[in-house]
Design a protein around this motif. Sequence first.
Motif, PDB file in Angstrom:
ATOM      1  N   UNK A 313       1.223  -0.986   0.249  1.00 16.44           N
ATOM      2  CA  UNK A 313       0.491   0.462   0.249  1.00 16.44           C
ATOM      3  C   UNK A 313       0.967   0.806   0.092  1.00 16.44           C
ATOM      4  N   UNK A 314       2.043   1.137   0.881  1.00 16.53           N
ATOM      5  CA  UNK A 314       2.762   2.546   0.531  1.00 16.53           C
ATOM      6  C   UNK A 314       3.845   2.280  -0.847  1.00 16.53           C
ATOM      7  N   UNK A 315       4.050   2.017  -0.647  1.00 11.71           N
ATOM      8  CA  UNK A 315       5.075   1.914  -1.696  1.00 11.71           C
ATOM      9  C   UNK A 315       4.167   2.038  -2.934  1.00 11.71           C
ATOM     10  N   UNK A 316       3.768   1.333  -3.063  1.00 16.31           N
ATOM     11  CA  UNK A 316       2.578   0.685  -4.618  1.00 16.31           C
ATOM     12  C   UNK A 316       0.923   2.288  -5.173  1.00 16.31           C
ATOM     13  N   UNK A 317       0.557   2.058  -3.907  1.00 15.91           N
ATOM     14  CA  UNK A 317      -0.022   3.008  -3.695  1.00 15.91           C
ATOM     15  C   UNK A 317       0.018   3.883  -3.444  1.00 15.91           C
ATOM     16  N   UNK A 318       0.857   4.738  -2.723  1.00 18.89           N
ATOM     17  CA  UNK A 318       0.942   5.612  -2.775  1.00 18.89           C
ATOM     18  C   UNK A 318       0.151   6.444  -0.807  1.00 18.89           C
ATOM     19  N   UNK A 319      -0.409   5.099  -0.345  1.00 18.01           N
ATOM     20  CA  UNK A 319      -0.855   5.244   0.680  1.00 18.01           C
ATOM     21  C   UNK A 319       0.738   5.861   2.026  1.00 18.01           C
ATOM     22  N   UNK A 320       0.177   6.670   3.155  1.00 20.26           N
ATOM     23  CA  UNK A 320       0.586   6.677   4.276  1.00 20.26           C
ATOM     24  C   UNK A 320       0.903   5.819   4.814  1.00 20.26           C
ATOM     25  N   UNK A 321       1.364   5.477   5.759  1.00 17.77           N
ATOM     26  CA  UNK A 321       2.146   4.853   7.018  1.00 17.77           C
ATOM     27  C   UNK A 321       0.360   4.823   7.526  1.00 17.77           C
ATOM     28  N   UNK A 322      -0.356   5.888   8.739  1.00 20.87           N
ATOM     29  CA  UNK A 322      -1.557   5.723   8.946  1.00 20.87           C
ATOM     30  C   UNK A 322      -2.426   5.500   8.123  1.00 20.87           C
ATOM     31  N   UNK A 323      -3.053   6.148   7.215  1.00 22.07           N
ATOM     32  CA  UNK A 323      -3.917   5.415   5.915  1.00 22.07           C
ATOM     33  C   UNK A 323      -3.628   3.661   5.817  1.00 22.07           C
ATOM     34  N   UNK A 324      -2.856   3.264   6.361  1.00 16.25           N
ATOM     35  CA  UNK A 324      -1.988   1.600   5.386  1.00 16.25           C
ATOM     36  C   UNK A 324      -2.795   1.328   6.812  1.00 16.25           C
ATOM     37  N   UNK A 325      -2.786   2.142   8.254  1.00 13.51           N
ATOM     38  CA  UNK A 325      -2.905   1.086   9.577  1.00 13.51           C
ATOM     39  C   UNK A 325      -4.466   0.820   9.799  1.00 13.51           C
ATOM     40  N   UNK A 326      -5.116   2.612   9.140  1.00  9.60           N
ATOM     41  CA  UNK A 326      -5.975   2.658   9.396  1.00  9.60           C
ATOM     42  C   UNK A 326      -7.289   1.534   8.385  1.00  9.60           C
TER      43      UNK A 326
END
Length: 549
Positions: A313-326
Amino acid sequence: MSTEAILPTPTSAAPRAPVNKWLVTLSVSFGTMMASIDSSIVNVALSQIRSSIGATVQEITWMSTSFIIATVLLLPLTGFFGRLFGQKRTYLVCLALFIASSFLCGVAWSLPSLVFFRALQGIGAGLLIPTEQAILQQTWPPEEQGMAMGLFTTIITVGPAVGPTLGGYIVDNFHWSWIFFINVPIGLLGLVMVWRFVEEPEDVLAANRATAELRRRHIDWAGIGLLWLGMATLQFVLEEGQRHDWFESRVISTCLLVAVFSLAAFVLRELTAVAPAVDLRLFKEPVYASGAVLGSVMFFILTSNLFLLPLFMQELLGFTAMQAGEVLMPRTLVMLVLMPIIGRLYNRVSPHALIALGLFIIGLAVHRMMRVSLDTGRAEIITAIMLQGLGTSLLFVPLNVLVFEKVERTRMADATGINTLMRQLGTSTGLALFATLLTRYTAQAQAGLSAQLVPERPELYERLSSMVSGLVAGGVEGYEATEASLRLLAGGLQRQASLLAFNRVFTLAALVFALSLPLLGFLWASPSKKAARRASKTEPDEVHLDVEV
């Protein structure tokens, strides 16, 4: 040569007031929850801790490595310490050590001191989870084992999921040392409650007393030494292998050889010892053996997915760490709600049906992960991980009951310790393997795609020309536009290579999942629940030990 000696178990015991199963569960849950949270809470604070004590990135990883190695050294000895000192006393000592070492971690003044105190914390945490499971198995009546294991599974599953979020909040708002200090008041409350409300069953105490003299006279120091040497070197290989480029490193190769020979010698020793430190004969029971292996494989897959998904999610979809956690949070919420419910359903629905349904749903989740792409959205990922949470709940609650149905109460601590160790090894192996394969698959995919980028290909020329024209139209100078286009092309290639690597790793997880399904055949050998209840209500009159002739 050894034969089996039969020692009488005392049957008379002074009557005691019945224990409150809910108070016992609450009492032992404090320590277990903290131990499971501390396995992941530190990861989000490594940067702040590294800056505070002046450690390098390579050095600071020993905080986690020392904790995990220390934990796995104690897990298989749950029964050994429980027989010698009693399960309640063992739990109290380990919880006290965990509390003290947590405080020391918070006041650590250097990297060596912090690594040492984290190892002490791991030693304390090592016996808390399996000892709680043994206590709950022995406290709750047979007809309510599903509910007991539902509560237990909720605690050990939610802890690692909550850890990073809780750690991030503490680090953002307080000093990093509070991720350790917070354990002190909660741990002291648990310590008092365990001392006040937890009582060991009379038949377990009687069995321990009957065998105590023989076990103290024949303490299996050789077995313990071989176990610690083998587990420490094996866990070091799994934790540090990727960082040292695996078998390109002489240290990793040597440690693996030591681990293999030490553990092989340990198995031989335990099968011939007068009073073995670890009861490996539990694996003679097909239901227990297959359940332990199946649990290890499922932790191998599920924990690794939790490692891979945030990266994706963070490396390919551009999510932040908080968004990935959510995005990952719904999985935890599903398990929190469902596990106690499934525990109540255990006596009304066939556990085999629940396990089969859980595996089917996990299979659906794994299949969905195989189909991720650069266009995958939040809703698709949330759907996959909610399916994973549902399948995990349906699988592990009945599995945690079924796997121990044929295990005598007096051997429960041995069984829970080995079972927890199997799951920890599944987790460590999965993380090590998938992290390594992700790196290698990415490099292979990048090399394969790069070979296709040759100037002679007209579609490449057209794409590059289109990118340059667009940048020039936007006001970028010709030379700079060409350089920027090449960088964009290289970035796109890297993203595609990473996507191919993730897909291959998720496919491998699906293959491992499929290969584990035949283990279900052994679980079907489990007796009916009514028969298991009748057997469990029968007090054991004999204690079996292997004695050399």
